[in-house]
Design a protein around this motif. Structure first.
Motif, PDB file in Angstrom:
ATOM      1  N   ALA A 158      -5.155   5.822   5.480  1.00 43.82           N
ATOM      2  CA  ALA A 158      -6.479   6.416   5.312  1.00 43.82           C
ATOM      3  C   ALA A 158      -6.381   7.930   5.140  1.00 43.82           C
ATOM      4  O   ALA A 158      -7.116   8.527   4.334  1.00 43.82           O
ATOM      5  CB  ALA A 158      -7.362   6.076   6.504  1.00 43.82           C
TER       6      ALA A 158
ATOM      7  N   TYR B 260      -3.053   1.819   9.126  1.00 51.36           N
ATOM      8  CA  TYR B 260      -4.400   2.161   8.651  1.00 51.36           C
ATOM      9  C   TYR B 260      -4.664   3.655   8.789  1.00 51.36           C
ATOM     10  O   TYR B 260      -5.176   4.299   7.851  1.00 51.36           O
ATOM     11  CB  TYR B 260      -5.448   1.372   9.434  1.00 51.36           C
TER      12      TYR B 260
ATOM     13  N   ASP C 146     -11.456   3.761  -4.871  1.00 52.70           N
ATOM     14  CA  ASP C 146     -11.745   2.414  -4.382  1.00 52.70           C
ATOM     15  C   ASP C 146     -10.526   1.502  -4.519  1.00 52.70           C
ATOM     16  O   ASP C 146     -10.266   0.669  -3.647  1.00 52.70           O
ATOM     17  CB  ASP C 146     -12.923   1.833  -5.168  1.00 52.70           C
TER      18      ASP C 146
ATOM     19  N   GLU D 214      -8.133   2.325  -1.701  1.00 51.79           N
ATOM     20  CA  GLU D 214      -8.608   1.879  -0.388  1.00 51.79           C
ATOM     21  C   GLU D 214      -8.630   0.359  -0.246  1.00 51.79           C
ATOM     22  O   GLU D 214      -8.938  -0.145   0.825  1.00 51.79           O
ATOM     23  CB  GLU D 214     -10.016   2.416  -0.139  1.00 51.79           C
TER      24      GLU D 214
ATOM     25  N   LEU E 294      -7.426  -1.853   2.918  1.00 49.48           N
ATOM     26  CA  LEU E 294      -7.335  -1.055   4.139  1.00 49.48           C
ATOM     27  C   LEU E 294      -8.242  -1.599   5.234  1.00 49.48           C
ATOM     28  O   LEU E 294      -7.940  -1.505   6.425  1.00 49.48           O
ATOM     29  CB  LEU E 294      -7.690   0.410   3.850  1.00 49.48           C
ATOM     30  N   GLU E 295      -9.376  -2.187   4.832  1.00 51.49           N
ATOM     31  CA  GLU E 295     -10.277  -2.753   5.840  1.00 51.49           C
ATOM     32  C   GLU E 295      -9.638  -3.934   6.555  1.00 51.49           C
ATOM     33  O   GLU E 295      -9.934  -4.200   7.732  1.00 51.49           O
ATOM     34  CB  GLU E 295     -11.603  -3.170   5.212  1.00 51.49           C
TER      35      GLU E 295
ATOM     36  N   LYS F 153       0.829  -1.209   0.000  1.00 51.42           N
ATOM     37  CA  LYS F 153       0.000   0.000   0.000  1.00 51.42           C
ATOM     38  C   LYS F 153       0.860   1.254   0.000  1.00 51.42           C
ATOM     39  O   LYS F 153       0.499   2.257  -0.647  1.00 51.42           O
ATOM     40  CB  LYS F 153      -0.926  -0.016   1.216  1.00 51.42           C
TER      41      LYS F 153
ATOM     42  N   VAL G 205      -5.115   8.543   1.554  1.00 52.46           N
ATOM     43  CA  VAL G 205      -6.177   8.327   0.572  1.00 52.46           C
ATOM     44  C   VAL G 205      -7.163   9.491   0.582  1.00 52.46           C
ATOM     45  O   VAL G 205      -7.633   9.942  -0.475  1.00 52.46           O
ATOM     46  CB  VAL G 205      -6.893   6.990   0.854  1.00 52.46           C
ATOM     47  N   GLU G 206      -7.469   9.993   1.761  1.00 48.81           N
ATOM     48  CA  GLU G 206      -8.392  11.124   1.854  1.00 48.81           C
ATOM     49  C   GLU G 206      -7.805  12.364   1.178  1.00 48.81           C
ATOM     50  O   GLU G 206      -8.523  13.102   0.479  1.00 48.81           O
ATOM     51  CB  GLU G 206      -8.695  11.419   3.319  1.00 48.81           C
TER      52      GLU G 206
END
Length: 261
Positions: free
Chosen positions: A233, A229, A158, A161, A164-165, A75, A236-237
Motif C-alpha cells: 500500500a 499489505y 486501480d 491496487e 490488496l484488499e 504483487k 502504491v501510494e
C-alpha cells in the motif's frame, strides 16, 4: 557378640552381575526416550486428531495463507515493474526528445504500454485531437488533456491496487477464524470430561493442544498478509504521487505550447 561381629566383617558384598547392570541401564534409557517421545510436538498428528469443525477451520486458514503468498509474489513483481518502467520513461521524457516522437513510440503496433507512458499517451492524444478541432480554445485543450491523464492514472492505480484488499481481509480476519477453531476445540475437550469420573491435565491437554493449532495457523496466515499489505500500500501510494506529479509537469509543458501558438 564377638563371633557375630567377626562373621559380619568376613562377609563380602557381591556386585550385580554385568548382565543385570546393562539391563537396568537399558530400561532407564527406554523410559527416558519414551518420555521424550510423548512430549514431542507433532503438528500433523494434532491436525489429524482434531475435530471436523477445527479441521475445516485449519483448511480455510491454509487456503488463505497459500493465496496470500501467491498474491505477495505477484504483487511484488508488478510493483517493481511499474517503478522500473516509470524510471525508464522519465529518463526518455526528460532527455529532450520531441513529444511527437515519444507519442509515436508509445502508439507503435503490438506494444503494450502502462504507467507513466500510458498517462502521457492519453494526455497527448486528447490534446492533439482537441487542437485539430475548430472552435476549441487553449483552455479546453488543456482541460481535455488533464481529464484524459487523470482517467488513465486512476485506471493504472486501480490495477496496482488489485488484490490488496484480499491481503487486508486475510490479515484482519485470520486471527479470529483461528480463535473460533480454538474455542470450538476447547469446548469439545471439556464436554468430553463430563463422562469421566476423574479429570486430570493429561486428559485435557491433547484436546487443548489440537485446538491451539488453529490459533497458530491463524497467526501464520495473518502476519505475512498484514506486513505485505502495509508495504505494498505504501508503494502504491508513492507511485500514485509520482503519477500525479508527472501529470502536473506535463500539463505545464502543454500549457507553454498553447501559449506559444
Amino acid at each position: 557378640m564377638t563371633p557375630l561381629l567377626t562373621a559380619l566383617q568376613a562377609t563380602t558384598v557381591e556386585a550385580l552381575p554385568e548382565d543385570a547392570a546393562n539391563t537396568a541401564a537399558n530400561a532407564a534409557q527406554a523410559v527416558t526416550a519414551g518420555a521424550a517421545g510423548d512430549n514431542s510436538l507433532n503438528l500433523l498428528t494434532l491436525v489429524l486428531h482434531a475435530s471436523i469443525p477445527v479441521q475445516l477451520v485449519m483448511l480455510l486458514l491454509l487456503f488463505g495463507s497459500i493465496a496470500s503468498w501467491v498474491i505477495i509474489f505477484r504483487k511484488k513483481r508488478v510493483l517493481d515493474r511499474a517503478a522500473r518502467e516509470a524510471d525508464q520513461f522519465e529518463e526518455r521524457f526528460w532527455s529532450g526528445a520531441e513529444l511527437s516522437k515519444l507519442y509515436a513510440g508509445s502508439t507503435e503496433r503490438n506494444r503494450d504500454i502502462s504507467g507513466l507512458e500510458a498517462i502521457f499517451e492519453a494526455g497527448f492524444r486528447e490534446f492533439s485531437r482537441l487542437r485539430q478541432r475548430r472552435g476549441a480554445d487553449s483552455r479546453m485543450q488543456l482541460e481535455g488533456a488533464q481529464r484524459a491523464m487523470r482517467a488513465t492514472g486512476s485506471r493504472e492505480i486501480d490495477g496496482l491496487e488489485h488484490n490488496l484488499e484480499f491481503l487486508a481481509n486475510v490479515g484482519s480476519i485470520s486471527p479470529y477464524v483461528g480463535l473460533f477453531g480454538t474455542v470450538w476445540g476447547i469446548m469439545i475437550s471439556f464436554q468430553g470430561l463430563a463422562n469421566m469420573k476423574e479429570a486430570t491435565i493429561a486428559t485435557v491437554a491433547p484436546g487443548i493442544s489440537e485446538a491451539l493449532v488453529a490459533t497458530a495457523m491463524g497467526l501464520f496466515a495473518a502476519i505475512p498478509a498484514v506486513w505485505a499489505y502495509n508495504r505494498f500500500a505504501t508503494k502504491v501510494e508513492r507511485i500514485a504521487v509520482r503519477y500525479d506529479a508527472f501529470s502536473e509537469e506535463f500539463s505545464s509543458i502543454l500549457q507553454r505550447q498553447v501559449d506559444e501558438v
